[in-house]
Design a protein around this motif. Sequence first.
Motif, PDB file in Angstrom:
ATOM      1  N   GLN A 489      16.012  14.484  78.284  1.00  0.00           N
ATOM      2  CA  GLN A 489      14.833  13.621  78.137  1.00  0.00           C
ATOM      3  C   GLN A 489      13.583  14.380  78.538  1.00  0.00           C
ATOM      4  N   PRO A 490      12.669  14.594  77.641  1.00  0.00           N
ATOM      5  CA  PRO A 490      11.479  15.350  78.014  1.00  0.00           C
ATOM      6  C   PRO A 490      10.628  14.555  78.993  1.00  0.00           C
ATOM      7  N   GLU A 491      10.252  15.221  80.060  1.00  0.00           N
ATOM      8  CA  GLU A 491       9.412  14.577  81.069  1.00  0.00           C
ATOM      9  C   GLU A 491       8.121  14.096  80.412  1.00  0.00           C
ATOM     10  N   GLY A 492       7.680  12.941  80.808  1.00  0.00           N
ATOM     11  CA  GLY A 492       6.391  12.457  80.335  1.00  0.00           C
ATOM     12  C   GLY A 492       6.413  11.919  78.921  1.00  0.00           C
ATOM     13  N   ARG A 493       7.551  12.054  78.232  1.00  0.00           N
ATOM     14  CA  ARG A 493       7.565  11.541  76.857  1.00  0.00           C
ATOM     15  C   ARG A 493       8.649  10.483  76.697  1.00  0.00           C
ATOM     16  N   ARG A 494       9.013   9.850  77.800  1.00  0.00           N
ATOM     17  CA  ARG A 494      10.058   8.825  77.706  1.00  0.00           C
ATOM     18  C   ARG A 494       9.478   7.566  77.110  1.00  0.00           C
ATOM     19  N   THR A 495      10.325   6.830  76.455  1.00  0.00           N
ATOM     20  CA  THR A 495       9.869   5.554  75.915  1.00  0.00           C
ATOM     21  C   THR A 495      10.944   4.505  76.166  1.00  0.00           C
ATOM     22  N   ASP A 496      10.493   3.295  76.477  1.00  0.00           N
ATOM     23  CA  ASP A 496      11.501   2.251  76.694  1.00  0.00           C
ATOM     24  C   ASP A 496      12.002   1.707  75.358  1.00  0.00           C
ATOM     25  N   ARG A 497      11.534   2.271  74.279  1.00  0.00           N
ATOM     26  CA  ARG A 497      12.058   1.839  72.969  1.00  0.00           C
ATOM     27  C   ARG A 497      13.355   2.567  72.607  1.00  0.00           C
ATOM     28  N   ILE A 498      13.797   3.493  73.473  1.00  0.00           N
ATOM     29  CA  ILE A 498      15.086   4.156  73.232  1.00  0.00           C
ATOM     30  C   ILE A 498      16.047   3.765  74.349  1.00  0.00           C
ATOM     31  N   SER A 499      17.234   3.304  73.952  1.00  0.00           N
ATOM     32  CA  SER A 499      18.256   3.044  74.969  1.00  0.00           C
ATOM     33  C   SER A 499      19.538   3.782  74.574  1.00  0.00           C
ATOM     34  N   PHE A 500      20.349   4.056  75.562  1.00  0.00           N
ATOM     35  CA  PHE A 500      21.594   4.789  75.325  1.00  0.00           C
ATOM     36  C   PHE A 500      22.772   3.893  75.659  1.00  0.00           C
ATOM     37  N   MET A 501      23.770   3.855  74.781  1.00  0.00           N
ATOM     38  CA  MET A 501      24.922   2.998  75.035  1.00  0.00           C
ATOM     39  C   MET A 501      26.203   3.808  74.834  1.00  0.00           C
ATOM     40  N   PRO A 502      27.075   3.841  75.870  1.00  0.00           N
ATOM     41  CA  PRO A 502      28.334   4.567  75.697  1.00  0.00           C
ATOM     42  C   PRO A 502      29.328   3.742  74.888  1.00  0.00           C
ATOM     43  N   GLY A 503      30.120   4.401  74.100  1.00  0.00           N
ATOM     44  CA  GLY A 503      31.137   3.686  73.340  1.00  0.00           C
ATOM     45  C   GLY A 503      31.767   4.562  72.285  1.00  0.00           C
ATOM     46  N   ASP A 504      32.844   4.037  71.723  1.00  0.00           N
ATOM     47  CA  ASP A 504      33.569   4.755  70.667  1.00  0.00           C
ATOM     48  C   ASP A 504      33.354   3.977  69.372  1.00  0.00           C
ATOM     49  N   PHE A 505      32.754   4.606  68.380  1.00  0.00           N
ATOM     50  CA  PHE A 505      32.410   3.820  67.183  1.00  0.00           C
ATOM     51  C   PHE A 505      33.629   3.403  66.352  1.00  0.00           C
ATOM     52  N   PHE A 506      34.814   3.898  66.743  1.00  0.00           N
ATOM     53  CA  PHE A 506      36.023   3.424  66.059  1.00  0.00           C
ATOM     54  C   PHE A 506      36.665   2.252  66.799  1.00  0.00           C
ATOM     55  N   LYS A 507      36.242   2.051  68.035  1.00  0.00           N
ATOM     56  CA  LYS A 507      36.952   1.041  68.838  1.00  0.00           C
ATOM     57  C   LYS A 507      36.033  -0.068  69.360  1.00  0.00           C
ATOM     58  N   ASP A 508      34.864   0.327  69.822  1.00  0.00           N
ATOM     59  CA  ASP A 508      34.015  -0.638  70.536  1.00  0.00           C
ATOM     60  C   ASP A 508      33.073  -1.377  69.584  1.00  0.00           C
ATOM     61  N   ASP A 509      32.578  -2.521  70.068  1.00  0.00           N
ATOM     62  CA  ASP A 509      31.591  -3.266  69.280  1.00  0.00           C
ATOM     63  C   ASP A 509      30.357  -2.406  69.067  1.00  0.00           C
ATOM     64  N   LEU A 510      29.840  -2.429  67.868  1.00  0.00           N
ATOM     65  CA  LEU A 510      28.632  -1.646  67.604  1.00  0.00           C
ATOM     66  C   LEU A 510      27.417  -2.494  67.984  1.00  0.00           C
ATOM     67  N   PRO A 511      26.378  -1.861  68.520  1.00  0.00           N
ATOM     68  CA  PRO A 511      25.178  -2.628  68.876  1.00  0.00           C
ATOM     69  C   PRO A 511      24.561  -3.267  67.632  1.00  0.00           C
ATOM     70  N   GLU A 512      23.825  -4.340  67.866  1.00  0.00           N
ATOM     71  CA  GLU A 512      23.164  -5.017  66.744  1.00  0.00           C
ATOM     72  C   GLU A 512      21.937  -4.198  66.324  1.00  0.00           C
ATOM     73  N   ALA A 513      21.688  -4.089  65.018  1.00  0.00           N
ATOM     74  CA  ALA A 513      20.505  -3.341  64.549  1.00  0.00           C
ATOM     75  C   ALA A 513      20.230  -3.667  63.084  1.00  0.00           C
ATOM     76  N   ASP A 514      18.952  -3.433  62.666  1.00  0.00           N
ATOM     77  CA  ASP A 514      18.605  -3.601  61.235  1.00  0.00           C
ATOM     78  C   ASP A 514      19.044  -2.387  60.435  1.00  0.00           C
ATOM     79  N   LEU A 515      19.064  -1.235  61.141  1.00  0.00           N
ATOM     80  CA  LEU A 515      19.339   0.028  60.443  1.00  0.00           C
ATOM     81  C   LEU A 515      20.390   0.802  61.234  1.00  0.00           C
TER      82      LEU A 515
END
Length: 616
Positions: A489-515
């Motif tokens: 994460q670049p210092e000073g360029r963080r944004t709260d519009r990005i979040s990180f979620m751990p998971g396995d895309f073959f097993k876990d529920d995928l987050p909700e999104a338009d894209l």
Amino acid sequence: MVLSPVIGKLLQKRVVLASASPRRREILSHAGLRFEVVPSRFKEKLDKASFPTPYAYAIETAKQKALEVARRMHQKDLRAPDVVIGADTIVTIGGLILEKPVDKQDAYRMLSRLNGKEHSVFTGVAIVHCCTTDAQLDLEVSEFHEETTVKFSELSEELLWEYIDSGEPMDKAGGYGIQALGGMLVEHVRGDFLNVVGFPLNHFCKKLVELYSLPRREDLRRVKHDSIPPVDTFENLSDVEGSGSDPAQGDDGGGHGRAEADGDRTQAPAGPQGTDSHGTGESPPPFPAGLLELIDGFKASKALFVACKLNVFDVLKVDGPLKAVDIAGKIDASVCGTERLLDVCVALGLLEKTDRGYRNTELADVHLASDGEYSLHSLAMHSNDHFWSLFTDLELAVREGASAAFGRKAEEPVQSKHKTLQFMRAMHGFAMLTARQVATAFDLSQFTSACDLGGCTGALARALTQEYPRLKVTVFDLPEVIEHVTCFQPEGRRTDRISFMPGDFFKDDLPEADLYILSRILHEWPDDKVCELLSRVSSRCKPGGGILVAEKILEDKPAARGSLPASLNLLVRTQGRERGLPEYRGLLERHGFRDVRLAHAGDRLDVMLGTRASPP
Ligand SMILES: C[S@@+](CC[C@H](N)C(=O)[O-])C[C@H]1O[C@@H](n2cnc3c(N)ncnc32)[C@H](O)[C@@H]1O
């Protein structure tokens, strides 16, 4: 910049500059090109009025100059050089092409015409590739032009005459030389300054990148030996004995003048590689420089990897230039070994050797030192530590097919922290170079939330949030990856519009999104896994939502070089493979995505955007 590696491609070729201009010679030799000078004898008497534009005239003149030299050298010893470069620079104002002044009055007329106004300087460049087969000369011509606008100050009569009396204008088209006294007449220059001096180096290097890195043969105009219009400059072939290839010879007084017209008087005796006849015995086949380069390719890669591993580029970035002995001390290696490695890096265009020692090229500073936003150091290290050994089993993978080879070599399920970080840095380096192009390949402003599946360090997420102020992005990746994302994460360029979620895309529920975004994911997997993943995405995606897939698309035409190693990568490493557009489109449509569009995002990635259809 990419200059050195590109110029490096020409180092193994016999290159001839068909121009006596010392300015051109200086520009090209400063760029590191090794070449011979054989001034052209093409007589510049093309009918200017028959050309639609001034630059078409300059290009044709450049081409004829280069072709004349290629043909003459071929006739002389039945072995043309590999590449002949021709150039012609002209000055135009109000549609008029200004030649060299014939006398002082003529110089005065020209300079008065330019006085206080803007004019254009065009250089036409022709790069002629020569190939001799069965004593037949086959030529491919690639050509381009560059325009620079020059504005003269309002100059007094007195100053004009003083300049004319200096003698400088007399052998220069337009009557001035910008690199010398004539520079004082110039108020401003728009465009490439070196173009005005006589050779557009920047455009030339871009052209070389195009020709050598991603050959686009459709850009090359193939000219058969017989189809070349006869050039009436073979006044006397025996005369050719005196035609020199000595870079030290030749003088046209420089500027953007027409040095070549009087090139004859500058010719020197042929050098060791010159154009003297060597008898008429059987000539060997054309030198297969490209093939030898391929055979040696692994050595070049390994030298690069070792220099990265020993932190040569880091040491030089901080302390360069340094002598070999000092570098050896800093990297804890032998002096003789270090010196050889450094010299190879110079030949590869990664380092420069100066009187004060070795120093990084700009390319190495930006991409091979381990710090820096666009560093590919970790990608090189990952290739060295991981791909190198996998590729030693390429034969096995080819014999047995990806699945069998993969079965034998399944990657360790638990990766060490070091390996995970190295992998992430490698992915990050590449993503930083491509993210913006992926983010802007389509207008995504209608989406307010996106989920980047396998989004790794969030490099693409950052480019997306920078580009689209309303967009929120969730980066979804395996827990062991998400654990380390803070390192990226670049210092000073963080944004709260990005979040990180751990998971396995073959097993876990995928987050909700338009894209939903899948960047460099699908090619890693065989068809059944791709279908499983797309079906999970499809069932999570609302009608009207989007899917953005970034991959290198396989094309029908001979594959782009960039995608070839990747496809072998996948063979030795995973069960995945690269796919063509119809296949990706078919896969997406089968999983409910329609209107699949394609956009290119640079040389290494293509982007597809599809829309989730309403279920029937
Ligand atoms: C080739 S990298 C691509 C990274 C990134 N999307 C890019 O374009 O640079 C593949 C990514 O997918 C992630 N990945 C692999 N299998 C996954 C899974 N089952 N669930 C979630 N992420 C996974 C990896 O950890 C890695 O970050």
